[in-house]
Design a protein around this motif. Structure first.
Motif, PDB file in Angstrom:
ATOM      1  N   ARG A 182       0.816  -1.207   0.000  1.00  0.00           N
ATOM      2  CA  ARG A 182       0.000   0.000   0.000  1.00  0.00           C
ATOM      3  C   ARG A 182       0.855   1.264   0.000  1.00  0.00           C
ATOM      4  NH1 ARG A 182      -3.461  -1.253   5.268  1.00  0.00           N
ATOM      5  NH2 ARG A 182      -1.314  -1.822   5.868  1.00  0.00           N
ATOM      6  N   THR A 183       2.127   1.138   0.337  1.00  0.00           N
ATOM      7  CA  THR A 183       3.021   2.301   0.376  1.00  0.00           C
ATOM      8  C   THR A 183       3.726   2.555  -0.959  1.00  0.00           C
ATOM      9  OG1 THR A 183       4.988   1.050   1.063  1.00  0.00           O
ATOM     10  CG2 THR A 183       3.479   1.798   2.808  1.00  0.00           C
ATOM     11  N   ILE A 184       3.483   1.692  -1.938  1.00  0.00           N
ATOM     12  CA  ILE A 184       4.254   1.777  -3.188  1.00  0.00           C
ATOM     13  C   ILE A 184       4.120   3.139  -3.858  1.00  0.00           C
ATOM     14  CG2 ILE A 184       4.396   0.919  -5.561  1.00  0.00           C
ATOM     15  CD1 ILE A 184       3.897  -1.898  -4.461  1.00  0.00           C
ATOM     16  N   SER A 185       2.904   3.609  -4.028  1.00  0.00           N
ATOM     17  CA  SER A 185       2.697   4.864  -4.761  1.00  0.00           C
ATOM     18  C   SER A 185       3.384   6.047  -4.087  1.00  0.00           C
ATOM     19  CB  SER A 185       1.204   5.133  -4.903  1.00  0.00           C
ATOM     20  OG  SER A 185       0.992   6.309  -5.653  1.00  0.00           O
ATOM     21  N   THR A 186       3.147   6.199  -2.776  1.00  0.00           N
ATOM     22  CA  THR A 186       3.760   7.337  -2.080  1.00  0.00           C
ATOM     23  C   THR A 186       5.275   7.169  -1.929  1.00  0.00           C
ATOM     24  OG1 THR A 186       3.198   6.308   0.052  1.00  0.00           O
ATOM     25  CG2 THR A 186       1.669   7.952  -0.814  1.00  0.00           C
ATOM     26  N   SER A 187       5.731   5.935  -1.806  1.00  0.00           N
ATOM     27  CA  SER A 187       7.174   5.707  -1.710  1.00  0.00           C
ATOM     28  C   SER A 187       7.874   6.081  -3.007  1.00  0.00           C
ATOM     29  CB  SER A 187       7.459   4.246  -1.364  1.00  0.00           C
ATOM     30  OG  SER A 187       7.047   3.940  -0.051  1.00  0.00           O
ATOM     31  N   ILE A 188       7.247   5.763  -4.133  1.00  0.00           N
ATOM     32  CA  ILE A 188       7.830   6.127  -5.433  1.00  0.00           C
ATOM     33  C   ILE A 188       7.880   7.640  -5.580  1.00  0.00           C
ATOM     34  CG2 ILE A 188       7.423   6.090  -7.923  1.00  0.00           C
ATOM     35  CD1 ILE A 188       6.463   3.201  -7.595  1.00  0.00           C
ATOM     36  N   ASP A 189       6.805   8.323  -5.162  1.00  0.00           N
ATOM     37  CA  ASP A 189       6.799   9.788  -5.222  1.00  0.00           C
ATOM     38  C   ASP A 189       7.914  10.372  -4.356  1.00  0.00           C
ATOM     39  OD1 ASP A 189       4.710  10.105  -7.000  1.00  0.00           O
ATOM     40  OD2 ASP A 189       3.177  10.112  -5.437  1.00  0.00           O
ATOM     41  N   THR A 190       8.074   9.819  -3.156  1.00  0.00           N
ATOM     42  CA  THR A 190       9.130  10.296  -2.260  1.00  0.00           C
ATOM     43  C   THR A 190      10.506  10.020  -2.860  1.00  0.00           C
ATOM     44  OG1 THR A 190       7.703   9.856  -0.362  1.00  0.00           O
ATOM     45  CG2 THR A 190      10.032  10.176   0.090  1.00  0.00           C
ATOM     46  N   MET A 191      10.638   8.890  -3.550  1.00  0.00           N
ATOM     47  CA  MET A 191      11.909   8.558  -4.191  1.00  0.00           C
ATOM     48  C   MET A 191      12.233   9.565  -5.302  1.00  0.00           C
ATOM     49  SD  MET A 191      13.074   4.788  -5.586  1.00  0.00           S
ATOM     50  CE  MET A 191      12.341   4.000  -4.143  1.00  0.00           C
ATOM     51  N   TRP A 192      11.195  10.009  -6.029  1.00  0.00           N
ATOM     52  CA  TRP A 192      11.405  11.012  -7.081  1.00  0.00           C
ATOM     53  C   TRP A 192      11.875  12.330  -6.474  1.00  0.00           C
ATOM     54  CZ3 TRP A 192      12.333  10.130 -11.849  1.00  0.00           C
ATOM     55  CH2 TRP A 192      11.726   9.070 -12.525  1.00  0.00           C
ATOM     56  N   VAL A 193      11.305  12.688  -5.319  1.00  0.00           N
ATOM     57  CA  VAL A 193      11.738  13.909  -4.643  1.00  0.00           C
ATOM     58  C   VAL A 193      13.198  13.769  -4.198  1.00  0.00           C
ATOM     59  CG1 VAL A 193      11.423  15.331  -2.574  1.00  0.00           C
ATOM     60  CG2 VAL A 193       9.433  14.603  -3.909  1.00  0.00           C
ATOM     61  N   ALA A 194      13.536  12.627  -3.632  1.00  0.00           N
ATOM     62  CA  ALA A 194      14.917  12.397  -3.194  1.00  0.00           C
ATOM     63  C   ALA A 194      15.881  12.488  -4.376  1.00  0.00           C
ATOM     64  CB  ALA A 194      15.029  11.030  -2.515  1.00  0.00           C
ATOM     65  N   LYS A 195      15.474  11.946  -5.511  1.00  0.00           N
ATOM     66  CA  LYS A 195      16.323  12.003  -6.696  1.00  0.00           C
ATOM     67  C   LYS A 195      16.507  13.439  -7.165  1.00  0.00           C
ATOM     68  CE  LYS A 195      18.831  10.485 -10.062  1.00  0.00           C
ATOM     69  NZ  LYS A 195      20.204   9.994  -9.777  1.00  0.00           N
ATOM     70  N   ALA A 196      15.432  14.234  -7.119  1.00  0.00           N
ATOM     71  CA  ALA A 196      15.533  15.639  -7.513  1.00  0.00           C
ATOM     72  C   ALA A 196      16.502  16.384  -6.593  1.00  0.00           C
ATOM     73  CB  ALA A 196      14.151  16.295  -7.491  1.00  0.00           C
ATOM     74  N   ILE A 197      16.430  16.092  -5.302  1.00  0.00           N
ATOM     75  CA  ILE A 197      17.351  16.719  -4.344  1.00  0.00           C
ATOM     76  C   ILE A 197      18.795  16.314  -4.644  1.00  0.00           C
ATOM     77  CG2 ILE A 197      18.035  16.789  -1.912  1.00  0.00           C
ATOM     78  CD1 ILE A 197      15.022  16.329  -1.267  1.00  0.00           C
ATOM     79  N   GLU A 198      18.987  15.039  -4.920  1.00  0.00           N
ATOM     80  CA  GLU A 198      20.340  14.549  -5.242  1.00  0.00           C
ATOM     81  C   GLU A 198      20.889  15.242  -6.490  1.00  0.00           C
ATOM     82  OE1 GLU A 198      23.238  11.985  -7.337  1.00  0.00           O
ATOM     83  OE2 GLU A 198      21.150  12.244  -7.932  1.00  0.00           O
TER      84      GLU A 198
END
Length: 237
Positions: A182-198
């Motif tokens: 159930r966390t897949i969608s929000t986890s992927i979004d958070t991963m995209w944010v982390a990638k943008a920060i990186e």
């Protein structure tokens, strides 16, 4: 950025470009700050401001590229002066891409908010690398304004810490997704944010490298020239 060109008009033109580059830097720095603010609290108005500001940043990139091109054609700089202009063109590109990454974060914030997702927990996941990337961006712009080669070298070392933090975030989010689909969608979004920060950290590092190029005339990209100053991820300060 001073050079050995004899034309006073060249110095005037270059100073005008420098001032506008710093203006652009301030805009993208504010974009990143507001993007992270919208991601933290789900402020849609703040996110929309970030997205709207990207058009201003894009226009500045075009104006500055055009100004640099005209400076080369009109003044025909050589040696150190030409190096300064070429580095400035590359810095402009990096700043525009910081704005793009901040816009991605703002759009993700809007997306999560529309789905009714609580954002604070997701912000905490990326907070440490966001703070470090913000410090790197601010520091690189300061080093650029003062042509501070030492500060630039110190900043470059921080990029490895951001990269290390990003890898940890990615591993943790992957674990969450496996344990609870159930966390897949929000986890992927958070991963995209982390990638943008990186990526913002990468662009700040690029700017610092161009400061060294201007001051020393040495291109240290991919050379490992600053390796001795790098900190071990997770150690020290």
């Amino acid at each position: 950025m001073t050079g050995d060109h004899s034309s006073k008009q060249y110095d005037t033109d270059l100073e005008a470009i420098r001032s506008k580059v710093q203006l652009m830097g301030g805009l993208v720095e504010r974009q990143f700050e507001e993007a992270m603010g919208s991601f933290r609290v789900g402020d849609n108005e703040q996110a929309e401001r970030v997205i709207a500001a990207d058009e201003v940043v894009n226009r500045l990139e075009v104006e500055l590229d055009d100004a640099c091109s005209h400076l080369i054609v009109r003044r025909q700089p050589t040696a150190n002066d030409l190096r300064v202009v070429m580095a400035t063109i590359k810095i402009i590109t990096d700043l525009e891409r910081v704005g793009d990454e901040a816009t991605k974060i703002a759009r993700t914030s809007l997306h999560l908010h529309k789905r009714g997702v609580g954002l604070v927990a997701h912000y905490e996941t990326v907070r440490s690398i966001a703070d470090l990337a913000s410090d790197m961006l601010r520091g690189s712009l300061d080093a650029l304004a003062r042509l501070d080669e030492k500060q630039a070298r110190d900043l470059i070392a921080h990029d490895a810490i951001i990269d290390h933090g990003f890898r940890n975030i990615t591993r943790n989010l992957a674990t969450f997704m496996m344990e609870d689909p159930r966390t897949i969608s929000t986890s992927i979004d958070t991963m995209w944010v982390a990638k943008a920060i990186e990526r913002i950290g990468d662009h700040a590092k690029n700017i610092a490298e161009y400061v060294i190029y201007v001051v020393e005339g040495k291109d240290i990209r991919h050379s490992g020239d600053y390796a001795a100053t790098e900190k071990t991820p997770g150690a020290g300060a």
